[in-house]
Design an enzyme around this catalytic site. Structure first.
Site, PDB file in Angstrom:
ATOM      1  N   LYS A  47       0.851  -1.204   0.000  1.00 45.80           N
ATOM      2  CA  LYS A  47       0.000   0.000   0.000  1.00 45.80           C
ATOM      3  C   LYS A  47       0.881   1.246   0.000  1.00 45.80           C
ATOM      4  O   LYS A  47       2.084   1.157   0.282  1.00 45.80           O
ATOM      5  CB  LYS A  47      -0.892  -0.030   1.239  1.00 45.80           C
ATOM      6  CG  LYS A  47      -0.109  -0.023   2.551  1.00 45.80           C
ATOM      7  CD  LYS A  47      -1.000  -0.383   3.725  1.00 45.80           C
ATOM      8  CE  LYS A  47      -0.218  -0.248   5.020  1.00 45.80           C
ATOM      9  NZ  LYS A  47      -0.998  -0.725   6.169  1.00 45.80           N
TER      10      LYS A  47
ATOM     11  N   ARG B 188     -10.735  -0.375  14.853  1.00 45.97           N
ATOM     12  CA  ARG B 188     -10.683   0.405  13.617  1.00 45.97           C
ATOM     13  C   ARG B 188     -11.644  -0.273  12.638  1.00 45.97           C
ATOM     14  O   ARG B 188     -12.781   0.132  12.509  1.00 45.97           O
ATOM     15  CB  ARG B 188      -9.234   0.446  13.119  1.00 45.97           C
ATOM     16  CG  ARG B 188      -8.965   1.387  11.978  1.00 45.97           C
ATOM     17  CD  ARG B 188      -7.486   1.493  11.647  1.00 45.97           C
ATOM     18  NE  ARG B 188      -6.908   0.242  11.136  1.00 45.97           N
ATOM     19  CZ  ARG B 188      -5.654   0.096  10.734  1.00 45.97           C
ATOM     20  NH1 ARG B 188      -4.819   1.125  10.785  1.00 45.97           N
ATOM     21  NH2 ARG B 188      -5.201  -1.052  10.283  1.00 45.97           N
TER      22      ARG B 188
ATOM     23  N   TYR C 107      13.864  31.377   1.628  1.00 49.36           N
ATOM     24  CA  TYR C 107      12.645  32.104   2.013  1.00 49.36           C
ATOM     25  C   TYR C 107      12.735  32.640   3.435  1.00 49.36           C
ATOM     26  O   TYR C 107      13.264  31.978   4.325  1.00 49.36           O
ATOM     27  CB  TYR C 107      11.440  31.169   1.934  1.00 49.36           C
ATOM     28  CG  TYR C 107      10.952  30.924   0.528  1.00 49.36           C
ATOM     29  CD1 TYR C 107      10.574  31.972  -0.306  1.00 49.36           C
ATOM     30  CD2 TYR C 107      10.861  29.623   0.038  1.00 49.36           C
ATOM     31  CE1 TYR C 107      10.117  31.733  -1.600  1.00 49.36           C
ATOM     32  CE2 TYR C 107      10.404  29.373  -1.249  1.00 49.36           C
ATOM     33  CZ  TYR C 107      10.029  30.438  -2.057  1.00 49.36           C
ATOM     34  OH  TYR C 107       9.578  30.191  -3.321  1.00 49.36           O
TER      35      TYR C 107
ATOM     36  N   MET D 212       9.524  23.992  -1.885  1.00 50.73           N
ATOM     37  CA  MET D 212       8.677  22.967  -2.481  1.00 50.73           C
ATOM     38  C   MET D 212       9.473  22.029  -3.397  1.00 50.73           C
ATOM     39  O   MET D 212       9.304  20.817  -3.360  1.00 50.73           O
ATOM     40  CB  MET D 212       7.528  23.617  -3.270  1.00 50.73           C
ATOM     41  CG  MET D 212       6.505  22.611  -3.755  1.00 50.73           C
ATOM     42  SD  MET D 212       5.205  23.365  -4.733  1.00 50.73           S
ATOM     43  CE  MET D 212       4.210  24.109  -3.471  1.00 50.73           C
TER      44      MET D 212
HETATM   45  C1  LIG Z   1      -0.203  -1.532   6.855  1.00 51.46           C
HETATM   46  C2  LIG Z   1      -0.734  -2.775   7.406  1.00 51.46           C
HETATM   47  C3  LIG Z   1       0.120  -3.881   7.592  1.00 51.46           C
HETATM   48  C4  LIG Z   1       1.612  -3.794   7.421  1.00 51.46           C
HETATM   49  O1  LIG Z   1       2.149  -3.170   8.565  1.00 51.46           O
HETATM   50  P1  LIG Z   1       3.721  -3.066   8.866  1.00 51.46           P
HETATM   51  O2  LIG Z   1       3.772  -2.647  10.278  1.00 51.46           O
HETATM   52  O3  LIG Z   1       4.288  -2.051   7.942  1.00 51.46           O
HETATM   53  O4  LIG Z   1       4.310  -4.404   8.638  1.00 51.46           O
HETATM   54  C5  LIG Z   1      -0.465  -5.071   7.995  1.00 51.46           C
HETATM   55  N1  LIG Z   1      -1.791  -5.166   8.222  1.00 51.46           N
HETATM   56  C6  LIG Z   1      -2.632  -4.132   8.085  1.00 51.46           C
HETATM   57  C7  LIG Z   1      -4.079  -4.307   8.353  1.00 51.46           C
HETATM   58  C8  LIG Z   1      -2.128  -2.892   7.690  1.00 51.46           C
HETATM   59  O5  LIG Z   1      -2.959  -1.851   7.556  1.00 51.46           O
END
Ligand SMILES: *Cc1c(COP(=O)(O)O)cnc(C)c1O
Length: 387
Positions: free
Chosen positions: A52, A146, A279, A328
């Protein structure tokens, strides 16, 4: 292949590489981390890398395809768009969407053969009402609060299995305190683990043959490697670092950082005594200095909080502090002590140079955050190459 098709399949043309600011990914480090993490897992448990957020800024397509070549073909992403991007670039295997998908996007789950997380019982009804078969993993909430159906609601969890359009391939939970080993957090993690396995047992008692189970992320694997599961959803550790410098030091021997961040020196300038740079004229030279403008800025993910000498870069093995405010697209550094620096040279923002190293942990500490945030915010404008 027409030029147009080529442009669509190749994320970047070679000519753009290393033009301005870029990320280098070490294939060897990635392979090393995959082997090390695999060796930690019990037999039969497979890696399900979290790719992700563009593989924590590394470049999801590059990383996932490289992992495919290393025999890894289960992945998790945050959303449908991330999964679809991987598929469009030919990534094979199971791709689990960990987060929420709006019903308007349900057709995309089928089009790109993605597996959706069932967020809770009511979301299962929404998914089911789509009217076509969908592959899913059921999320179980054991304490993170969550996503996931609460572990004590066994009837509702059974109800998810009863939805005729849902093909339940997996069931998982997420540990919320597996990153620290205090007595309190250990106990909490144990309670999460127990609640999860209890759900699996009860499902079996109710006659549901349980699909693939998973519960560990990186820290779960490192701190609780013995837990029985079919997958481990590793993110940060796979990229060769941990969330904090302290943890990275602890596991440093075992993992290797995959990512380096580099940028070109765009110009080298004299700064005369009494003159200000950048800046807000925040930095004023007490005596004559030599400064360099680098072609990288906060839009590339370099935290603006490194301004005013908080952060530094490496040029020719010399540490050069940030001068004034990070802009930036550009950053000014002090190169007074660096003998031969000139336009076109390479500055290292994360990685090794000579016998010096700046790690993502150093940046995270300077910016008051964790490495996960530093890496995942590295911008789309950076080129990404595997070396
Ligand atoms: C992001 C995520 C992971 C991976 O987490 P790490 O700590 O980077 O290994 C695993 N499970 C879920 C549900 C996540 O959101």
């Amino acid at each position: 292949m027409t030029t147009e098709q080529k442009l669509m399949t190749e994320p970047k043309m070679t000519a753009f590489h290393k033009g301005r600011a870029w990320i280098e990914l070490s294939r060897e480090a990635l392979r090393h981390n995959v082997e090390m993490l695999k060796a930690k897992l019990p037999d039969g448990c497979r890696l399900m890398p979290a790719v992700k957020a563009d593989a924590y800024g590394h470049g999801a397509v590059l990383i996932a395809k490289e992992l495919n070549r290393m025999g890894v073909d289960d992945f998790c992403v945050a959303c449908v768009a991330e999964g679809a991007e991987l598929r469009r670039h030919g990534v094979k295997g199971e791709i689990l969407v960990l987060g929420y998908t709006h019903p308007e996007q349900f057709p995309l789950l089928r089009e790109y053969q993605l597996t959706q997380t069932v967020i809770d019982y009511s979301y299962a009804l929404t998914l089911d009402s789509f009217g076509k078969k969908l592959h899913v993993h059921i999320g179980i909430d054991t304490g993170m609060r969550r996503l996931g159906e609460r572990s004590e609601n066994i009837d509702r969890i059974c109800g998810i299995f009863e939805r005729k359009n849902l093909i339940v391939d997996g069931i998982f939970t997420h540990l919320s305190a597996s990153d620290t080993l205090t007595q309190q957090d250990r106990e909490f993690t144990e309670s999460q683990v127990n609640s999860f396995y209890q759900v699996i047992r009860e499902l079996e008692e109710h006659g549901y043959s349980c699909p693939k189970v998973h519960l560990q992320s990186s820290y779960g694997v490192l701190h609780y490697p013995e837990l029985a599961a079919d997958y481990a959803r590793v993110g940060i550790a796979l990229y060769g670092i941990l969330s904090t410098g302290e943890d990275t030091e602890k596991w440093g021997e075992f993992l290797r950082p995959v990512l380096s961040l580099k940028a070109r020196v765009a110009a080298v300038r004299e700064l005369y005594a009494g003159e200000a740079a950048g800046y807000g004229r925040q930095f004023v030279a007490e005596n004559e200095r030599k400064i360099a403008a680098l072609a990288i800025g906060y839009a590339d993910g370099l935290p603006r909080s490194l301004s005013g000498g908080v952060g530094a870069v490496l040029i020719d093995g010399y540490k050069c502090p940030v001068v004034g405010r990070v802009c930036m697209d550009q950053t000014i550094v002090d190169v007074t002590g660096v003998p031969h620096v000139r336009e076109g040279d390479t500055a290292v923002l994360i990685g090794c140079c000579g016998n010096q190293e700046i790690s993502a942990c150093n940046l995270a500490e300077q910016a008051g955050t964790i490495t996960n945030e530093i890496l995942s915010r590295l911008g789309a404008r950076l080129d990404r190459v595997i070396v």
